[in-house]
Design an enzyme around this catalytic site. Structure first.
Site, mmCIF file in Angstrom:
data_model
loop_
_atom_site.group_PDB
_atom_site.id
_atom_site.type_symbol
_atom_site.label_atom_id
_atom_site.label_comp_id
_atom_site.label_asym_id
_atom_site.label_seq_id
_atom_site.Cartn_x
_atom_site.Cartn_y
_atom_site.Cartn_z
ATOM 1 N N HIS A 40 -2.573 1.382 2.135
ATOM 2 C CA HIS A 40 -1.905 0.171 1.619
ATOM 3 C C HIS A 40 -2.249 0.031 0.143
ATOM 4 O O HIS A 40 -3.289 -0.531 -0.217
ATOM 5 C CB HIS A 40 -2.371 -1.051 2.427
ATOM 6 N N HIS A 42 -0.164 -0.470 -3.709
ATOM 7 C CA HIS A 42 1.044 -0.594 -4.543
ATOM 8 C C HIS A 42 0.733 0.075 -5.871
ATOM 9 O O HIS A 42 -0.176 -0.379 -6.587
ATOM 10 C CB HIS A 42 1.381 -2.068 -4.766
ATOM 11 N N HIS A 220 4.916 -5.691 5.294
ATOM 12 C CA HIS A 220 3.869 -6.701 5.133
ATOM 13 C C HIS A 220 4.225 -7.853 6.081
ATOM 14 O O HIS A 220 5.358 -8.346 6.056
ATOM 15 C CB HIS A 220 3.848 -7.249 3.705
ATOM 16 N N GLU A 223 0.292 -11.941 6.258
ATOM 17 C CA GLU A 223 -0.678 -12.087 5.155
ATOM 18 C C GLU A 223 -0.764 -13.589 4.869
ATOM 19 O O GLU A 223 -1.768 -14.227 5.140
ATOM 20 C CB GLU A 223 -0.204 -11.295 3.931
ATOM 21 N N ASP A 301 -4.817 -2.419 -1.860
ATOM 22 C CA ASP A 301 -3.642 -3.237 -2.166
ATOM 23 C C ASP A 301 -3.221 -3.137 -3.642
ATOM 24 O O ASP A 301 -2.313 -2.378 -3.968
ATOM 25 C CB ASP A 301 -3.887 -4.701 -1.759
ATOM 26 N N ASP A 302 -3.888 -3.909 -4.497
ATOM 27 C CA ASP A 302 -3.571 -3.924 -5.934
ATOM 28 C C ASP A 302 -4.897 -3.917 -6.707
ATOM 29 O O ASP A 302 -5.309 -4.934 -7.273
ATOM 30 C CB ASP A 302 -2.769 -5.189 -6.276
HETATM 31 N N1 HPA Z 1 1.671 -8.779 -0.698
HETATM 32 C C1 HPA Z 1 2.998 -8.805 -0.867
HETATM 33 N N2 HPA Z 1 3.595 -8.153 -1.845
HETATM 34 C C2 HPA Z 1 2.868 -7.440 -2.675
HETATM 35 C C3 HPA Z 1 1.500 -7.374 -2.549
HETATM 36 C C4 HPA Z 1 0.872 -8.072 -1.503
HETATM 37 O O1 HPA Z 1 -0.362 -8.074 -1.311
HETATM 38 N N3 HPA Z 1 1.065 -6.575 -3.551
HETATM 39 C C5 HPA Z 1 2.137 -6.167 -4.234
HETATM 40 N N4 HPA Z 1 3.239 -6.681 -3.720
HETATM 41 ZN ZN ZN Z 2 0.390 -5.117 -0.252
#
Ligand code: HPA
Ligand code: ZN
Length: 361
Positions: A40, A42, A220, A223, A301-302
């Site tokens: 996971h 991006h 996703h 969350e 994630d990021d």
């Molecule tokens: N959630 C949803 N969209 C996203 C995320 C995330 O954590 N990171 C980049 N786009």
């Molecule tokens: Zn994500």
């Protein structure tokens, strides 16, 4: 006495000098040495401020931040949307194939240092095509870096094209059309961006078309959005893996189903903390989920926005939840189990993890 301390005693008695690598028995060293897969991630979320400034400058783009420090100050988020606003703004300086190459290459060199040997990463084409950066410019830069990562660093990969769920179905279909000439480079499609108010069912027809094209499917879900969105991802989109999925814990029937199907969840601890899905890492549900029998993985994630790559995410949960090395190793093994690698590769990575556990416990 475990094998490591036996070795230390033997070394002391026999006047053997221990190399620092051999003597470093810390949790952080163990986490670093563990072979891991990231599921996971991006790629636009790996855009480190220093590289962002460098690319902005060479593209003649003036950002509204006058320094790296000033930009980093903006990295304080109260929710997903506040983060996404900054994330899309940052991606706005990416214009040329080389920019996407440099972004992806920087990520690969970082994870190489952390023994991430396989990555299944997202890219968000609409973030770029909506700014008139052509689809082929984006994917060619990313793909060239991934090929170099495999040949030079030994990192295997799968590429996931993610649809932005705040945009409409027509835009997703247009993106699917743009992707068709590059079908062989894309393994799966995903669904990201602003979750609440954009349920998976909005993309039922798009995901059906993607399945017919032969793509694997992820989304996703859960969350910020409710457990209901996870049900929709399963029953309406027919996904192969859930990204995040934290809120499944609010629904016992859903947990039962996920356990039964061994449906993988790609959890992102530092992201959860930074986006206020949890208020303290001690509240992170990963251990609770493992104990319930869910197939959970840890991911970044990021990482440029949330304070760390894979090692930092593993370390954050391991420390906060007082995990044993065996539990940490199980998470690393889960990352391969939940990947789309061939069975023989998964077994090879599992064996390497088991061997490291014996060596370093
Ligand atoms: N959630 C949803 N969209 C996203 C995320 C995330 O954590 N990171 C980049 N786009
Ligand atoms: Zn994500």
């Amino acid at each position: 006495m475990n094998s490591n301390s036996k070795f230390h005693k033997f070394a002391a008695l026999n006047n053997i000098k221990i190399h620092p690598f051999m003597s470093d028995n810390t949790l952080s060293h163990f986490i670093n040495k563990l072979p891991k897969a990231e599921l996971h991630l991006h790629i636009e979320g790996t855009f480190e401020p220093e590289l962002m400034f460098k690319i902005a400058e060479r593209n003649g783009i003036k950002t509204k931040y006058d320094s790296v420090a000033h930009l980093k100050q903006a990295y304080r988020f109260n929710n997903l949307q506040e983060f996404l606003d900054i994330y899309y703004e940052g991606a706005g300086v990416l214009l040329h194939e080389q920019d996407f190459y440099d972004l992806t290459w920087a990520y690969l060199t970082q994870i190489h240092k952390e023994n991430v040997v396989h990555t299944e990463l997202f890219f968000d084409p609409q973030t770029h095509t909506d700014r008139n950066v052509p689809f082929d410019v984006v994917i060619k830069g990313i793909k060239r870096a991934l090929e170099d990562g495999e040949s030079k660093l030994g990192i295997t990969y799968k590429l996931i094209m993610s649809f932005l769920r705040h945009l409409d179905e027509a835009s997703a279909f247009k993106t699917l059309e743009a992707a068709k000439p590059y079908k062989d480079w894309i393994d799966a499609v995903g669904l990201d961006s602003s979750e609440v108010g954009n349920p998976p069912s909005k993309f039922e027809r798009v995901f059906k078309a993607c399945r017919e094209e032969g793509f694997l499917l992820v989304a996703h879900a859960g969350e910020e959005g409710p457990a209901e969105y996870i049900w929709e991802a399963l029953d309406i989109l027919n996904i192969d893996r859930i990204d995040h999925g934290n809120r499944c814990l609010e629904d016992d029937k859903l947990v039962e189903r996920l356990v039964k199907e061994q449906m993988a969840l790609t959890l992102c601890p530092l992201s959860n903390l930074e986006l206020k899905v949890i208020t303290d890492m001690k509240q992170h549900p990963v251990l609770d989920m493992m104990e319930k029998g869910l197939l959970v993985t840890v991911n970044s994630d990021d990482p440029a926005y949330f304070g760390g790559y894979m090692d930092a995410n593993f370390m954050a949960v391991a420390e906060a939840l007082h995990m044993t090395k065996t539990q940490v190793a199980t998470l690393a093994k889960n990352s391969f189990t939940a990947s789309w690698l061939p069975k023989t590769d998964i077994e090879k990575h599992h064996k390497a993890i088991d061997a490291l556990l014996v060596e370093m416990c």
